[in-house]
Design an enzyme around this catalytic site. Structure first.
Site, short mmCIF file in Angstrom:
data_model
loop_
_atom_site.label_atom_id
_atom_site.label_comp_id
_atom_site.label_asym_id
_atom_site.label_seq_id
_atom_site.Cartn_x
_atom_site.Cartn_y
_atom_site.Cartn_z
N ARG A 1 0.82 -1.21 0.00
CA ARG A 1 0.00 0.00 0.00
C ARG A 1 0.86 1.27 0.00
NH1 ARG A 1 -5.00 -0.85 4.01
NH2 ARG A 1 -5.72 0.96 2.82
N GLN B 1 -7.02 9.78 5.91
CA GLN B 1 -5.81 9.28 6.55
C GLN B 1 -4.64 10.23 6.33
OE1 GLN B 1 -5.11 5.31 5.08
NE2 GLN B 1 -6.77 4.42 6.27
N ASP C 1 -15.35 2.87 1.55
CA ASP C 1 -15.28 1.54 2.14
C ASP C 1 -16.55 0.73 1.92
OD1 ASP C 1 -12.70 1.88 3.08
OD2 ASP C 1 -13.36 2.68 5.00
N ARG D 1 -9.80 -3.37 -5.07
CA ARG D 1 -11.22 -3.64 -4.87
C ARG D 1 -12.07 -3.44 -6.11
NH1 ARG D 1 -11.90 -1.15 1.13
NH2 ARG D 1 -10.82 -2.83 2.22
#
Length: 403
Positions: A90, A138, A285, A316
């Site tokens: 990541r 984040q 999410d 995803r």
């Protein structure tokens, strides 16, 4: 994390017991912070100075843990931050670059991925005027944590509104912070414990149960004390737009966070919708869950502007589309999103893989319910990162009642 650097003792009431939280607690203990468990609660004793950890800090699978620690520890300690194989893929440069611009010394592997080395420095970090290219709570939170110890006022600007949990908690703890539009102005600040923090239920986890309830005619589910922060609960609005019978009641505030009960009655006719780009950061999410529910809706469900999905625990976009295809659904991957063509009869596979991604495993449960089928979900340990005791909760909500 904020309690760890605030003056005083904080009791955190009923936090999520998932692996990501456990990894954060372990990291704080390695930094010399006293964290003890008291029943379902944790007690954190803040401290002004953090110590260099004796060994590598293991952040597990938690991108939030490693990225926020980068901001909190920049210039403060010598530490090596690492994680599992998924976390090592990541991107961390998006956090390291603005911190380096503030004078922090941070090292990473060549591709900008963990492990991440942060270095202790004697000079203060410089204040910053940082504009994020990609909206990320984040990244914003990491820079905010560093800005608390900078030499002047920092301004952090986001292209769209992002989750504001960090700003709310910083204000509650006495930080000198104000928000004007999409810009946050923060001055050097010391934090003070708020004494007790009650943690609302996680709306991202709640959405999976709500989607299952929406897919089952005759169901009627109430989820108590869920966080409904407006920067976090866009998925609830999307469910309404899809035609789901959803109701929010018993609104209240816990430590500055809006909390409510959420009701879902199943069986309403559902329709496909297009997710507006401005909503994507606040439901990123929940996109796999919404795609799973869209398979039984009329029409086309489209999400664009969601390239961020590619750098989660899995890609995803790819893993969600593969999951939908395994149930016979008609879906197509886009460079920055997904299109689901609803209304096709679902046929459940015997088993599916999570690809090490908790959101994919949880979305498979929605599809199984929609298909009225029993499946085996392999590699389920990852689900505990965000939703410990998922099986128990599922059985309580949807399991057959025995007499």
């Amino acid at each position: 994390m904020l309690s760890a650097i605030a003056r005083g003792q904080t009791r955190i009431v009923k936090p999520n017991g998932g692996d990501d939280v456990i990894a954060t607690i372990g990291a704080l203990r390695q930094l010399g912070v006293a964290v003890r468990r008291a029943g379902d609660n944790y007690v954190v004793v803040g401290r002004d100075s953090l110590r260099d950890p004796r060994v590598t800090i293991d952040c597990g699978n938690s991108g939030t843990t490693i990225r926020l620690l980068m901001g909190m520890l920049a210039g403060r300690v010598d530490a090596l931050l690492d994680g599992d194989a998924s976390l090592r893929r990541r991107p961390m440069a998006r956090v390291a670059d603005p911190l380096k611009a503030m004078g922090a010394k941070i090292g990473m592997r060549l591709r900008g991925v963990p492990p991440v080395r942060v270095h202790r420095q004697t000079a203060k970090l410089r204040s910053t005027h940082f504009t994020m290219r990609v909206a990320s709570a984040q990244v914003k939170s990491a820079v905010l944590l560093a800005a608390l110890r900078a030499d002047g006022i920092s301004i952090i600007t986001s292209p769209t509104v992002t989750r504001d949990h960090t700003e709310r908690m910083l204000c509650a703890m006495g930080a000198k912070l104000r928000v004007t539009g999409r810009a946050i102005h923060v001055s050097p600040s010391s934090l003070k414990s708020i004494g007790m923090l009650r943690v609302p239920g996680d709306v991202s986890a709640a959405v999976y149960l709500l989607c299952v309830a929406a897919a089952i005619p005759g169901s009627n589910v109430c989820l108590r004390d869920i966080g409904v922060n407006p920067t976090r609960s866009a998925a609830l609005e999307l469910l309404r737009r899809m035609g789901a019978r959803i109701k929010v009641s018993a609104r209240k505030q816990w430590s500055g966070e809006p909390v409510a009960d959420i009701w879902m009655s199943g069986g309403a006719p559902l329709r496909g919708v297009t997710i507006p780009a401005h909503m994507v950061p606040n439901l990123i999410d929940e996109i796999p869950a919404l795609c799973a529910l869209a398979t039984i809706a009329r029409g086309t469900f489209t999400v664009r502007g969601a390239a961020e999905l590619k750098v989660k625990e899995s890609n995803r976009i790819r893993t969600t589309v593969e999951l939908l295809h395994s149930f016979g659904a008609d879906a197509r991957a886009l460079p920055d999103g997904i299109v689901v063509y609803g209304g096709k009869t679902l046929r459940a596979p015997r088993n599916i893989s999570t690809h090490g991604d908790h959101r994919i495993g949880l979305s498979a449960a929605i599809l199984a319910a929609a298909a009225r089928a029993q499946i085996t979900i392999r590699d389920v340990d990852c689900i505990a990162t965000s939703f410990p005791k998922f099986g128990e909760t599922w059985n309580a909500a949807f399991g057959r009642k025995r007499t």
